[in-house]
Design a protein around this motif. Structure first.
Motif: not given
Length: 149
Positions: A121-126
């Protein structure tokens, strides 16, 4: 009318106009200073409210990602801040804060996230539920700062 009466009357009218001008200028200065001080206080108050809301929302969201059992006291504090925003802030700020509150409550109802899922989630910004709120707050605060000058 004789010349001495005219000159006395002219002096009296001149003094009255000068005094009235002085009172009016003083009143305008006081009014401007009071408005500037009020805007500065309002700006500082909103900045503090938004800061506290962001901190509380972040803590609630992290807990919601990992647990099904909500911290009702923390959610109560969060919604109290949303209520203050409804009174003091623009509709856009209050609406975005409400979206964040609803997202947090919905997250408690979702399955718990593992650390790997949180990293994704951190990596994709969600994971960022505060981005739009921050943008709306920044625009509102910038508008208030412009009114000060």
């Amino acid at each position: 009318m004789n010349a001495s009466a005219i000159s006395a009357l002219a002096a009296l009218v001149g003094a009255a106009i000068g005094g009235l001008t002085s009172v009016l200028a003083s009143w305008l200065t006081q009014r401007t200073q009071a408005r500037t001080e009020w805007l500065a206080h309002d700006l500082a108050w909103r900045q503090e409210l938004y800061k506290a809301f962001i901190e509380d929302a972040t803590n609630c969201y992290v807990q919601a990602l990992q647990q099904h059992e909500p911290d009702l006291a923390a959610l109560g504090n969060l919604y109290a801040k949303i209520g203050r925003m409804r009174v003091q802030s623009s509709r856009e700020v209050a609406d975005e804060a409400d979206v964040i509150g609803r997202t947090i409550v919905d997250t408690y109802l979702a399955p718990d996230k593992t650390f790997i899922q949180i990293r994704e989630m951190l990596a994709d910004g969600s994971i960022d539920i505060l981005g739009k709120f921050a943008d709306v707050c920044r625009a509102e605060l910038k508008s208030l700062q412009a009114q000060q000058f």
